[in-house]
Design an enzyme around this catalytic site. Structure first.
Site, PDB file in Angstrom:
ATOM      1  N   CYS A  47       3.741  11.239  -3.376  1.00 13.52           N
ATOM      2  CA  CYS A  47       2.533  11.897  -3.877  1.00 13.52           C
ATOM      3  C   CYS A  47       1.447  10.866  -4.186  1.00 13.52           C
ATOM      4  O   CYS A  47       1.566  10.119  -5.161  1.00 13.52           O
ATOM      5  CB  CYS A  47       2.910  12.683  -5.131  1.00 13.52           C
ATOM      6  SG  CYS A  47       1.551  13.195  -6.156  1.00 13.52           S
ATOM      7  N   CYS A  50       0.083  10.974  -7.718  1.00 10.94           N
ATOM      8  CA  CYS A  50       0.989  10.396  -8.713  1.00 10.94           C
ATOM      9  C   CYS A  50       0.849   8.878  -8.744  1.00 10.94           C
ATOM     10  O   CYS A  50       0.811   8.274  -9.824  1.00 10.94           O
ATOM     11  CB  CYS A  50       2.439  10.770  -8.408  1.00 10.94           C
ATOM     12  SG  CYS A  50       2.791  12.541  -8.516  1.00 10.94           S
TER      13      CYS A  50
END
Length: 132
Positions: A47, A50
């Site tokens: 991600c 993230c």
């Protein structure tokens, strides 16, 4: 102040969350960070949001006054997370729609949150940390 960190996966979440809740009255602030697992082939998160948000969140939590607890809840790999019936997507307490999501947990309830598109914004993290 140092941050007390607990880690959980989907399968271990219930037991780790119970421990987190039991210890929460001892802390000035309690947070849950829902984030992506690392890809085993690269050892990096799948991600990109993230990857961008995590260092900023950790920096801000470490700078917070008082004891802070952080439960890192790993949502799984990308196919697992994309499942509409993912446990944290349908959990009425959290209703997670994207990762990362940073949640402030107080009095056994969500008291604020930053969704994926804003979880890296320092001013928003500051506001969430301060409880305002």
């Amino acid at each position: 102040m140092p941050v007390k960190v607990l880690d959980a996966t989907v399968s271990s979440f219930d037991s780790v969350f119970e421990k987190f809740k039991e210890e929460s009255p001892n802390n000035k602030a309690n947070f849950i960070l829902f984030l992506a697992d690392n890809d085993p082939s690269t050892s990096l998160s799948w991600c990109p949001d993230c990857v961008r948000a995590e260092p900023v969140i950790y920096k801000k939590l470490e700078a917070a006054p008082g004891d802070v607890a952080l439960l890192r809840a790993y949502v799984g790999d990308r196919p697992t997370w994309r499942t509409p019936q993912h446990p944290w997507r349908v959990d009425s307490r959290f209703k997670i729609t994207g990762v990362p999501t940073l949640v402030r947990w107080e009095n056994d309830a969500v008291k604020g949150r930053l969704e994926d598109y804003e979880a890296h914004v320092e001013k928003k993290i500051d506001t969430l940390v301060s409880g305002n």
